[in-house]
Every structure is written in structure tokens, then in C-alpha cells.
Scaffold this active site. Structure first.
Site, PDB file in Angstrom:
ATOM      1  N   ASP A 186       0.875  -1.161   0.000  1.00  0.00           N
ATOM      2  CA  ASP A 186       0.000   0.000   0.000  1.00  0.00           C
ATOM      3  C   ASP A 186       0.926   1.229   0.000  1.00  0.00           C
ATOM      4  O   ASP A 186       2.090   1.119   0.394  1.00  0.00           O
ATOM      5  CB  ASP A 186      -0.860  -0.050   1.267  1.00  0.00           C
ATOM      6  CG  ASP A 186      -1.689   1.185   1.451  1.00  0.00           C
ATOM      7  OD1 ASP A 186      -2.457   1.514   0.542  1.00  0.00           O
ATOM      8  OD2 ASP A 186      -1.566   1.824   2.515  1.00  0.00           O
ATOM      9  N   ASP A 226      -0.042   5.111   0.786  1.00  0.00           N
ATOM     10  CA  ASP A 226      -0.259   6.066   1.886  1.00  0.00           C
ATOM     11  C   ASP A 226      -0.352   5.337   3.217  1.00  0.00           C
ATOM     12  O   ASP A 226      -1.220   4.485   3.400  1.00  0.00           O
ATOM     13  CB  ASP A 226      -1.568   6.834   1.665  1.00  0.00           C
ATOM     14  CG  ASP A 226      -1.454   7.811   0.521  1.00  0.00           C
ATOM     15  OD1 ASP A 226      -0.329   8.256   0.231  1.00  0.00           O
ATOM     16  OD2 ASP A 226      -2.491   8.142  -0.073  1.00  0.00           O
ATOM     17  N   GLY A 273      -7.286   4.737   3.359  1.00  0.00           N
ATOM     18  CA  GLY A 273      -7.442   3.598   2.456  1.00  0.00           C
ATOM     19  C   GLY A 273      -8.746   3.606   1.673  1.00  0.00           C
ATOM     20  O   GLY A 273      -8.981   2.740   0.840  1.00  0.00           O
ATOM     21  N   ASP A 304      -1.667  -0.494   5.985  1.00  0.00           N
ATOM     22  CA  ASP A 304      -1.860   0.228   7.250  1.00  0.00           C
ATOM     23  C   ASP A 304      -3.351   0.345   7.597  1.00  0.00           C
ATOM     24  O   ASP A 304      -3.677   0.771   8.703  1.00  0.00           O
ATOM     25  CB  ASP A 304      -1.269   1.645   7.181  1.00  0.00           C
ATOM     26  CG  ASP A 304      -2.080   2.546   6.270  1.00  0.00           C
ATOM     27  OD1 ASP A 304      -2.331   2.140   5.108  1.00  0.00           O
ATOM     28  OD2 ASP A 304      -2.474   3.634   6.705  1.00  0.00           O
TER      29      ASP A 304
END
Ligand code: B16
Ligand code: MG
Length: 218
Positions: free
Chosen positions: A9, A11, A46, A170
Site C-alpha cells: 500500500d 499512503d 485507504g 496500514d
């Protein structure tokens, strides 16, 4: 376990653009008189741009047409992109860069699996343009996390099966997406608390101990 591919991922894992997202959404929300704060911003991690806008507009008394929503999202994105221009290779931590380099040296294929349509710009700002073997992002998906599409496409771009790839996330929705796609997931931050996470990580460099490259297997 040994993974041929590792899908990151962007960010919250490789870099931290939360504050820029927050500032841009805040400016847009202030403009239409809708309350927005850091707690609401946490719910956007996300989540795709349009789904983020829907969450922000939960506080609005007015209802917006699809066209108006597109305009608000575009307005936020212009502010966000201006803020991204401040990012530079100095925003890529030594820990992240060294870990990525070591994973690559061990023979793993590395990919990005991000909901962001600004992925390529962010990678360029960080000095990571052309670094990854594959990029799957908001520009090539129809369904956002927790749908597994972004990670399934990343694995397909690498020419690998999900069972051969580890996803690093995250966001809780990101681990949901990984599990739904048949991937093992490594979670950092809030994602480390997900009940289905395969590896809860305290820090990014912990990846070096939970993954083993193909070169190690001989
Ligand atoms: P954009 P990730 C996500 O990136 C962000 O966490 C989320 O806050 C953002 O709304 C989403 O990208 C879409 O971003 O507006 O740039 O297309 O965590 O999946 O890398
Ligand atoms: Mg994220």
C-alpha cells in the site's frame, strides 16, 4: 514464509500523506460549511476519493447531485496535488528505502497496490519513479478496498498468484481486501490489530524478518 512478490500500500506504508489529505478535505469542507475534523479524517484511510467525500457529506444538511460531488472531489484533488508538490525524496525514510532495497536484493518482486489515483505523482515526488516492478492503483480499478481488485491486479501485473504474494497495509479495509483476495497480509499501525493479519508489524523493517526471498531457498 517465502513470497515471490510483495505488494505495498502507498499512503501510510511507504509514505505519509494523511496530513495533506486532511488539509485538502478541510479546505473543501469549510468552503461548503460542513464540519470536518481529524477524527473523521481517520475514517478516510485507504478509502477511495468518492467514498471519502460521502463520509464527509454525512454531516451535510444539503444533498448533492453526482455532478456536484464530482466537482467537490475535483476541487479537493487540486488542493491536494498542490500540497503534494512539497513532497521530496527527503520524505522517504531511510528505514523504508533500505528495507525496500534489501527485499529487492533478496529476489522479491515489489509492487504498489494503492487506492490513490495520484500514486504516480507521489512516487515521482519521493524519487521512486520506475522503482517498482508493477503499479496497481486507483487508475486501474473499478472497486476500492475492501474489494481485493487492486491487489489482484498488482499480482497479475507481476505475473504471480495471490498465494505467492504478501500484502503490506496500514488500513483495516486493506487487510480485508488482502484476505478477500487470498493474500497473506502484514499490518502496520491500525492494520496490525486486524484479527486476520498474518504478520502484525511494529515497524516497516520488521518485514525483513517475516519474509524470505527465493534466493534464500537454494
Ligand atoms: P486519491 P492508499 C488511499 O491511498 C488513501 O489512504 C486515502 O485516504 C485516499 O482517499 C485514497 O488513497 C484515494 O486517493 O484521492 O489520491 O485518489 O492508502 O490506498 O495508498
Ligand atoms: Mg494506506
Amino acid at each position: 514464509m517465502s513470497y515471490k512478490g510483495i505488494i505495498f500500500d502507498l499512503d501510510g506504508v511507504i509514505c505519509f500523506t494523511d496530513q495533506y489529505h486532511y488539509q485538502a478535505w478541510k479546505e473543501m469542507a469549510d468552503g461548503i460549511g460542513v464540519y470536518f475534523d481529524e477524527v473523521i479524517n481517520n475514517r478516510l484511510r485507504g478509502v477511495s476519493r468518492m467514498a471519502s467525500l460521502d463520509i464527509i457529506l454525512e454531516r451535510s444538511e444539503k444533498s448533492y447531485s453526482e455532478k456536484e460531488k464530482e466537482e467537490l472531489a475535483a476541487q479537493k484533488n487540486e488542493i491536494y496535488k498542490k500540497l503534494l508538490e512539497q513532497m521530496s525524496p527527503a520524505d522517504l525514510s531511510e528505514e523504508v528505502k533500505n528495507t525496500l532495497d534489501e527485499l529487492r536484493n533478496r529476489g522479491h518482486k515489489l509492487a504498489i497496490g494503492s487506492s490513490s489515483k495520484n500514486t504516480k505523482m507521489i512516487l515521482k515526488q519521493l524519487g521512486l519513479e520506475g522503482y517498482f516492478d508493477a503499479i496497481s492503483d486507483g487508475t486501474n480499478i473499478t472497486y476500492s478496498k475492501p474489494d481485493p481488485e487492486v491487489f489482484l491486479k498488482a499480482a497479475a501485473f507481476l505475473g504471480l498468484d495471490p498465494s505467492d504474494c504478501l500484502v503490506v497495509e496500514d488500513a483495516l479495509a486493506g487487510i480485508d481486501a488482502a484476505v478477500a483476495g487470498g493474500f497473506h497480509g502484514a499490518g502496520i499501525g491500525e492494520a496490525a490489530t486486524h484479527e486476520k493479519v498474518t504478520y502484525p508489524l511494529e515497524k516497516f523493517s520488521d518485514l525483513l524478518s517475516v519474509t524470505r526471498g527465493e534466493k534464500d531457498e537454494v
